[in-house]
Design a protein around this motif. Structure first.
Motif, PDB file in Angstrom:
ATOM      1  N   UNK A 206       0.835  -1.212   0.000  1.00 47.40           N
ATOM      2  CA  UNK A 206       0.000   0.000   0.000  1.00 47.40           C
ATOM      3  C   UNK A 206       0.867   1.260   0.000  1.00 47.40           C
ATOM      4  N   UNK A 207       1.964   1.213   0.725  1.00 49.88           N
ATOM      5  CA  UNK A 207       2.872   2.360   0.810  1.00 49.88           C
ATOM      6  C   UNK A 207       3.469   2.667  -0.562  1.00 49.88           C
ATOM      7  N   UNK A 208       3.913   1.629  -1.244  1.00 51.21           N
ATOM      8  CA  UNK A 208       4.519   1.818  -2.567  1.00 51.21           C
ATOM      9  C   UNK A 208       3.509   2.368  -3.577  1.00 51.21           C
ATOM     10  N   UNK A 209       2.268   1.964  -3.432  1.00 48.00           N
ATOM     11  CA  UNK A 209       1.205   2.499  -4.294  1.00 48.00           C
ATOM     12  C   UNK A 209       1.044   4.004  -4.087  1.00 48.00           C
ATOM     13  N   UNK A 210       1.047   4.429  -2.827  1.00 43.55           N
ATOM     14  CA  UNK A 210       0.889   5.854  -2.519  1.00 43.55           C
ATOM     15  C   UNK A 210       2.080   6.680  -3.009  1.00 43.55           C
ATOM     16  N   UNK A 211       3.251   6.065  -3.052  1.00 49.11           N
ATOM     17  CA  UNK A 211       4.446   6.775  -3.509  1.00 49.11           C
ATOM     18  C   UNK A 211       4.344   7.205  -4.974  1.00 49.11           C
ATOM     19  N   UNK A 212       3.430   6.591  -5.719  1.00 43.78           N
ATOM     20  CA  UNK A 212       3.293   6.927  -7.140  1.00 43.78           C
ATOM     21  C   UNK A 212       2.405   8.150  -7.353  1.00 43.78           C
ATOM     22  N   UNK A 213       1.724   8.611  -6.306  1.00 50.09           N
ATOM     23  CA  UNK A 213       0.807   9.731  -6.451  1.00 50.09           C
ATOM     24  C   UNK A 213       1.561  11.045  -6.533  1.00 50.09           C
ATOM     25  N   UNK A 214       1.148  11.887  -7.441  1.00 52.71           N
ATOM     26  CA  UNK A 214       1.828  13.165  -7.655  1.00 52.71           C
ATOM     27  C   UNK A 214       1.177  14.251  -6.803  1.00 52.71           C
ATOM     28  N   UNK A 215       1.427  14.179  -5.505  1.00 48.16           N
ATOM     29  CA  UNK A 215       0.904  15.178  -4.567  1.00 48.16           C
ATOM     30  C   UNK A 215       2.020  15.494  -3.585  1.00 48.16           C
ATOM     31  N   UNK A 216       2.375  16.755  -3.466  1.00 52.60           N
ATOM     32  CA  UNK A 216       3.554  17.130  -2.676  1.00 52.60           C
ATOM     33  C   UNK A 216       3.408  16.771  -1.201  1.00 52.60           C
ATOM     34  N   UNK A 217       2.190  16.867  -0.657  1.00 52.64           N
ATOM     35  CA  UNK A 217       2.013  16.559   0.762  1.00 52.64           C
ATOM     36  C   UNK A 217       2.006  15.061   1.022  1.00 52.64           C
ATOM     37  N   UNK A 218       1.464  14.292   0.118  1.00 53.61           N
ATOM     38  CA  UNK A 218       1.538  12.830   0.253  1.00 53.61           C
ATOM     39  C   UNK A 218       2.997  12.380   0.163  1.00 53.61           C
ATOM     40  N   UNK A 219       3.744  12.959  -0.768  1.00 51.86           N
ATOM     41  CA  UNK A 219       5.167  12.623  -0.885  1.00 51.86           C
ATOM     42  C   UNK A 219       5.915  12.985   0.404  1.00 51.86           C
ATOM     43  N   UNK A 220       5.573  14.131   0.985  1.00 52.21           N
ATOM     44  CA  UNK A 220       6.214  14.545   2.240  1.00 52.21           C
ATOM     45  C   UNK A 220       5.919  13.531   3.342  1.00 52.21           C
ATOM     46  N   UNK A 221       4.667  13.087   3.426  1.00 45.37           N
ATOM     47  CA  UNK A 221       4.272  12.099   4.429  1.00 45.37           C
ATOM     48  C   UNK A 221       5.060  10.802   4.253  1.00 45.37           C
ATOM     49  N   UNK A 222       5.199  10.353   3.016  1.00 42.77           N
ATOM     50  CA  UNK A 222       5.956   9.139   2.750  1.00 42.77           C
ATOM     51  C   UNK A 222       7.421   9.292   3.174  1.00 42.77           C
ATOM     52  N   UNK A 223       8.008  10.429   2.819  1.00 42.59           N
ATOM     53  CA  UNK A 223       9.412  10.677   3.170  1.00 42.59           C
ATOM     54  C   UNK A 223       9.616  10.688   4.682  1.00 42.59           C
ATOM     55  N   UNK A 224       8.684  11.313   5.403  1.00 40.76           N
ATOM     56  CA  UNK A 224       8.814  11.391   6.855  1.00 40.76           C
ATOM     57  C   UNK A 224       8.739  10.003   7.492  1.00 40.76           C
ATOM     58  N   UNK A 225       7.851   9.163   6.992  1.00 42.31           N
ATOM     59  CA  UNK A 225       7.749   7.803   7.527  1.00 42.31           C
ATOM     60  C   UNK A 225       9.026   7.004   7.286  1.00 42.31           C
TER      61      UNK A 225
END
Length: 247
Positions: A206-225
Motif C-alpha cells: 500500500x505504501x509503494x502504491x501511494x508513492x506513485x501519487x503526484x501530490x507534494x504533501x503525500x510525498x512529504x508524508x511518505x518521506x517522513x515515515x
C-alpha cells in the motif's frame, strides 16, 4: 511499582483530586503528566470525568493546569466507552476537533483504551471518522496506529485500508494551510511506519502504491515515515530503496 500504579495508590487516598491533578499536571510546560492522566482514567468515575470536561477552551486555555483536568476527563471517556457506555463516542468525536492540541491527543488515548479490549469495534467506529473533517481523520489514524493494538493481521489490514483512504483524501483538500490539515499531515507522518511494521507484506504494498501519487504533501508524508527507525529495523534494504525512489 511503576509510576502509574504509584499515582493510583495516591489517588485512592485523596479527597481533593482537582488540586492534586493541577499541581502534578506538569503544566505550564512542554510535557503534561501522561502517567498521572492514565492513572486517573483507570480509577476515576463518570461524574469526575464529566466535571473535568466542563473545563472548556474558554475556561481552561492551552498549557494551563486547568487544561490538564480537561485532558483527564477526555481520556476518562475511553474507560467509560470500554465499559459499555458507547454513547460517549459522540462526545469524543466532537472533542477530536477541540482547538487545544492536548485534548486532541487525549481523544486518541481514549480510543486506544477502548481498542485494547474492543479493537474490531473501534475499527468500525473510526471508519466513519475517516470520512469526517481533518481533525477527525487525524484522530482515527492516531488512535489505530498504536503498536500494542496491532497484533492481528486481519485487523491491521483494515487499519491499512483506513490509512490509505485517509491519505488519498488529501488530494481532495484545497486549503493546505488549515490547522486541521496540518494536524492530519503531521499525524500521518508517523502512522504509516507503525502500521507497516505490524503487517509488512500488505503495508509495503500500500505504501509503494501511494508513492506513485503526484501530490507534494503525500510525498512529504511518505518521506517522513521513511525516516523512522522502526522501518529501518524492520527492513533497512527496502527502506533505503524507497528513499531513493521518492527523491
Amino acid at each position: 511499582m511503576n509510576k502509574i500504579q504509584s499515582y493510583i495508590e495516591k489517588l485512592h487516598n485523596l479527597d481533593d483530586w482537582d488540586t492534586y491533578l493541577m499541581q502534578e499536571s506538569g503544566l505550564p510546560g512542554t510535557r503534561a503528566n501522561l502517567e498521572l492522566m492514565q492513572a486517573v482514567a483507570e480509577v476515576g468515575e463518570e461524574s469526575q470525568f464529566l466535571h473535568w470536561l466542563s473545563f472548556t477552551p474558554e475556561i481552561a486555555t492551552v498549557n494551563t493546569p486547568q487544561e490538564f483536568l480537561a485532558c483527564c476527563g477526555t481520556v476518562g471517556l475511553g474507560k467509560l466507552v470500554k465499559d459499555g457506555k458507547t454513547e460517549y463516542l459522540k462526545q469524543l468525536r466532537l472533542l477530536a476537533s477541540d482547538p487545544r492540541w492536548r485534548i486532541r491527543e487525549a481523544v486518541a488515548m481514549a480510543l486506544q483504551i477502548y481498542g485494547e479490549q474492543h479493537m474490531e469495534v473501534l475499527i468500525t467506529e473510526v471508519e466513519n471518522w475517516a470520512k469526517g473533517n481533518n481533525y477527525e481523520k487525524r484522530a482515527a489514524a492516531a488512535a489505530l496506529c498504536e503498536p500494542k493494538l496491532l497484533n492481528q493481521k486481519e485487523q491491521v489490514s483494515k487499519v491499512l485500508q483506513i490509512l490509505e483512504t485517509i491519505t488519498c483524501s488529501i488530494m481532495e483538500i484545497a486549503d493546505r494551510k488549515d490547522e486541521g490539515f496540518l494536524a492530519l499531515k503531521k499525524g500521518l507522518a508517523y502512522c504509516w511506519s507503525v502500521a507497516i511494521v505490524a503487517f509488512p507484506d500488505e503495508g509495503k504494498q500500500r505504501f509503494e502504491k501511494l508513492m506513485t501519487y503526484d501530490d507534494k504533501d503525500i510525498k512529504w508524508i511518505m518521506k517522513e515515515n521513511l525516516k523512522k527507525d522502526r522501518l529501518k529495523r524492520m527492513d533497512q534494504e527496502w527502506t533505503e530503496l524507497m528513499k531513493q525512489k521518492i527523491k
